[in-house]
Write an enzyme that holds these catalytic residues in place. Structure first.
Site, PDB file in Angstrom:
ATOM      1  CD  GLU A   1      10.131  40.299  67.057  1.00 27.83           C
ATOM      2  OE1 GLU A   1      10.145  40.538  65.828  1.00 27.83           O
ATOM      3  OE2 GLU A   1      11.143  40.416  67.766  1.00 27.83           O
TER       4      GLU A   1
ATOM      5  CD1 TRP B   1      33.334  29.387  29.551  1.00 28.93           C
ATOM      6  CD2 TRP B   1      33.637  30.633  31.380  1.00 28.93           C
ATOM      7  NE1 TRP B   1      32.585  30.541  29.398  1.00 28.93           N
ATOM      8  CE2 TRP B   1      32.761  31.321  30.516  1.00 28.93           C
ATOM      9  CE3 TRP B   1      33.989  31.228  32.597  1.00 28.93           C
ATOM     10  CZ2 TRP B   1      32.236  32.579  30.833  1.00 28.93           C
ATOM     11  CZ3 TRP B   1      33.454  32.469  32.899  1.00 28.93           C
ATOM     12  CH2 TRP B   1      32.588  33.125  32.025  1.00 28.93           C
TER      13      TRP B   1
ATOM     14  CD  GLU C   1      32.497  35.885  40.714  1.00 29.82           C
ATOM     15  OE1 GLU C   1      33.081  35.330  39.764  1.00 29.82           O
ATOM     16  OE2 GLU C   1      31.269  36.018  40.755  1.00 29.82           O
TER      17      GLU C   1
HETATM   18  N1  LIG Z   1      40.276  32.008  37.757  1.00 28.91           N
HETATM   19  C1  LIG Z   1      39.594  32.910  38.391  1.00 28.91           C
HETATM   20  O1  LIG Z   1      38.819  32.590  39.308  1.00 28.91           O
HETATM   21  C2  LIG Z   1      39.727  34.329  37.967  1.00 28.91           C
HETATM   22  C3  LIG Z   1      38.858  35.289  38.506  1.00 28.91           C
HETATM   23  C4  LIG Z   1      39.041  36.606  38.145  1.00 28.91           C
HETATM   24  C5  LIG Z   1      40.036  36.936  37.259  1.00 28.91           C
HETATM   25  N2  LIG Z   1      40.833  35.985  36.722  1.00 28.91           N
HETATM   26  C6  LIG Z   1      41.926  36.329  35.812  1.00 28.91           C
HETATM   27  O2  LIG Z   1      42.886  37.011  36.616  1.00 28.91           O
HETATM   28  C7  LIG Z   1      43.554  37.976  35.819  1.00 28.91           C
HETATM   29  C8  LIG Z   1      43.526  39.288  36.537  1.00 28.91           C
HETATM   30  O3  LIG Z   1      44.020  39.122  37.847  1.00 28.91           O
HETATM   31  P1  LIG Z   1      45.073  40.069  38.530  1.00 28.91           P
HETATM   32  O4  LIG Z   1      45.591  39.424  39.729  1.00 28.91           O
HETATM   33  O5  LIG Z   1      46.035  40.499  37.490  1.00 28.91           O
HETATM   34  O6  LIG Z   1      44.226  41.345  38.854  1.00 28.91           O
HETATM   35  P2  LIG Z   1      43.051  41.727  39.870  1.00 28.91           P
HETATM   36  O7  LIG Z   1      43.233  41.032  41.150  1.00 28.91           O
HETATM   37  O8  LIG Z   1      41.759  41.597  39.167  1.00 28.91           O
HETATM   38  O9  LIG Z   1      43.339  43.267  40.032  1.00 28.91           O
HETATM   39  C9  LIG Z   1      44.572  43.680  40.569  1.00 28.91           C
HETATM   40  C10 LIG Z   1      44.583  45.166  40.713  1.00 28.91           C
HETATM   41  O10 LIG Z   1      43.645  45.554  41.702  1.00 28.91           O
HETATM   42  C11 LIG Z   1      44.100  46.740  42.304  1.00 28.91           C
HETATM   43  N3  LIG Z   1      44.054  46.512  43.745  1.00 28.91           N
HETATM   44  C12 LIG Z   1      42.957  46.756  44.496  1.00 28.91           C
HETATM   45  N4  LIG Z   1      43.182  46.468  45.786  1.00 28.91           N
HETATM   46  C13 LIG Z   1      44.435  46.005  45.862  1.00 28.91           C
HETATM   47  C14 LIG Z   1      45.225  45.570  46.950  1.00 28.91           C
HETATM   48  N5  LIG Z   1      44.761  45.550  48.205  1.00 28.91           N
HETATM   49  N6  LIG Z   1      46.458  45.142  46.689  1.00 28.91           N
HETATM   50  C15 LIG Z   1      46.940  45.162  45.429  1.00 28.91           C
HETATM   51  N7  LIG Z   1      46.239  45.584  44.372  1.00 28.91           N
HETATM   52  C16 LIG Z   1      44.985  46.018  44.573  1.00 28.91           C
HETATM   53  C17 LIG Z   1      45.454  47.054  41.734  1.00 28.91           C
HETATM   54  O11 LIG Z   1      45.258  47.896  40.618  1.00 28.91           O
HETATM   55  P3  LIG Z   1      45.297  49.527  40.604  1.00 28.91           P
HETATM   56  O12 LIG Z   1      46.643  49.897  40.185  1.00 28.91           O
HETATM   57  O13 LIG Z   1      44.244  49.901  39.606  1.00 28.91           O
HETATM   58  O14 LIG Z   1      44.967  50.015  41.963  1.00 28.91           O
HETATM   59  C18 LIG Z   1      45.895  45.720  41.209  1.00 28.91           C
HETATM   60  O15 LIG Z   1      46.820  45.803  40.175  1.00 28.91           O
HETATM   61  C19 LIG Z   1      42.859  37.967  34.487  1.00 28.91           C
HETATM   62  O16 LIG Z   1      43.633  37.184  33.604  1.00 28.91           O
HETATM   63  C20 LIG Z   1      41.550  37.304  34.740  1.00 28.91           C
HETATM   64  O17 LIG Z   1      41.062  36.644  33.604  1.00 28.91           O
HETATM   65  C21 LIG Z   1      40.713  34.694  37.073  1.00 28.91           C
END
Ligand SMILES: NC(=O)c1ccc[n+]([C@@H]2O[C@H](COP(=O)([O-])OP(=O)(O)OC[C@H]3O[C@@H](n4cnc5c(N)ncnc54)[C@H](OP(=O)(O)O)[C@@H]3O)[C@@H](O)[C@H]2O)c1
Length: 349
Positions: A61, A181, A278
């Site tokens: 505005e 990827w 992500e």
């Molecule tokens: N395909 C895709 O779109 C994609 C995207 C991203 C990653 N990735 C792959 O996924 C893998 C990693 O995934 P991820 O599931 O192991 O790990 P993540 O989701 O990246 O991280 C998990 C960690 O986050 C912390 N955290 C934070 N808030 C949380 C909550 N509310 N509840 C539970 N934990 C929480 C915990 O660690 P703390 O102990 O430090 O608190 C937990 O161990 C890798 O292999 C990566 O390459 C794939």
């Protein structure tokens, strides 16, 4: 003098469409919504217009009134057609209601009511000052334009978009943890564009530690988009001092905890109105379980990975009755990838 009508005229509707159009030229990120304003005379002719360029800059505005005055035209008696109810409070800039009243604006036609706890109430202030006020004009289009901001303001937390990439068999990584990827270049380019269209982007500590992602929003030629989101890591473990994410151009923040509502409220307090999650699967699942997702972006690469790493883990569903139902908004195919956009059927809003 004939009384001013209490419904908008066809010319005012037309002016509103123009106001919405120019509003969309403002930034879609940041603490403030996109707002446009056109000033029209009694014949419905647009004599001035303006749109908001983001927090700390003059409201639409004020921009429209300013350019009118620069052109030496008196705003007295004009109608202001605005996409958001004019604000009634003094934030980083002064209240727009007062500016419109002082300028002698006779009528205000607005689109969307302001849900802000501090800024709402403008229509009442204008009416009390004798200005004719009509609201809800082209409301659906207006709400769509600033949907993320409206949801965020109502819920006092950022709008949350959750994106993941998975194989056709629902895996988000291979058994060894590698995930680069799963989808092709075009899909990834769109992800970068989406990063630049959010105020913040978040990953869990595991992804930050395993992948060491930069999480920047890059154009296909590798250069950075002008807008970079704040990069957020969620979790207790420390991220290495030389991790790429620490030098993110949009800034870096680690939330040392698992309480996602606390995180959302902390980010809202910092002016974050949209958050792009992500992954990885653990963080994504926690957002779903907490009912904190507003929109899902599920991208699928045409491959099978097998193995134990599912795109989602525990989302608090143990039986069919507890399934989280989604409404699919679109399904797009591109270079062998599929991109599904969906929203939870029972969203908080
Ligand atoms: N395909 C895709 O779109 C994609 C995207 C991203 C990653 N990735 C792959 O996924 C893998 C990693 O995934 P991820 O599931 O192991 O790990 P993540 O989701 O990246 O991280 C998990 C960690 O986050 C912390 N955290 C934070 N808030 C949380 C909550 N509310 N509840 C539970 N934990 C929480 C915990 O660690 P703390 O102990 O430090 O608190 C937990 O161990 C890798 O292999 C990566 O390459 C794939």
């Amino acid at each position: 003098m004939s009384p001013t009508p209490s419904v908008a005229s066809a010319l005012e509707h037309e002016a509103m469409l123009r106001a919405l159009d120019i509003a969309s030229q403002g930034p879609s990120t940041g603490a403030n919504p996109q707002v446009g304003c056109v000033l029209i005379n009694a014949d419905g002719v647009i004599v001035s217009e303006g749109f908001h360029l983001g927090s700390g800059t003059p409201h639409a505005e004020v921009v429209a009134l300013g350019s009118l005055r620069s052109a030496g035209i008196d705003p007295k008696g004009l109608t202001a057609v605005v996409t958001l109810e004019p604000c009634s409070h003094t934030g980083k800039t002064g209240p727009c209601c007062q500016a419109l009243i002082e300028a002698g604006i006779e009528r205000v036609v607005y689109c969307v009511s302001d849900p802000g706890p501090d800024s709402a109430g403008g229509a009442k202030v204008l009416s009390q000052a004798g200005v004719s006020v009509v609201g809800g004009v082209e409301q659906e289009a207006g709400e769509k334009l600033i949907e993320r901001w409206l949801v965020s303001t109502r819920l006092q937390r950022p709008w949350v978009s959750l994106k993941w990439a998975m194989s056709l068999d629902g895996r988000s990584a291979a058994t060894d943890g590698t995930s680069q990827w799963i989808t092709g270049e075009k899909t990834r380019a769109r992800v970068h564009l989406q990063r630049s269209d959010h105020d913040a982007i978040a990953v869990g500590t595991n992804t930050a530690l395993v992948d060491n992602p930069s999480l920047t929003a890059r154009q296909p030629d590798g250069t950075l988009y002008e807008h970079q989101p704040l990069a957020v890591v969620v979790g207790q473990r420390d991220i290495a001092g030389d991790a790429l994410i620490r030098s993110h151009p949009g800034g870096f923040l680690q939330h040392h905890g698992h309480d996602l509502r606390e995180l959302a409220s902390e980010l809202f307090g910092r002016g974050i109105r949209s958050l792009y999650i992500e992954g990885g699967p653990t963080l994504a699942s926690a957002f779903v379980a907490e009912n904190l997702v507003d929109e899902f972006h599920i991208t699928m690469g045409s491959m099978l990975l097998g193995g134990p790493t599912m795109a989602l883990g525990d989302i608090g569903v143990s039986t069919m009755d507890e399934a989280i139902h989604l409404d699919i908004r679109s399904v797009e195919h591109s270079d062998g990838d599929v991109w599904v956009i969906a929203r939870p059927r029972n969203r908080e809003v």
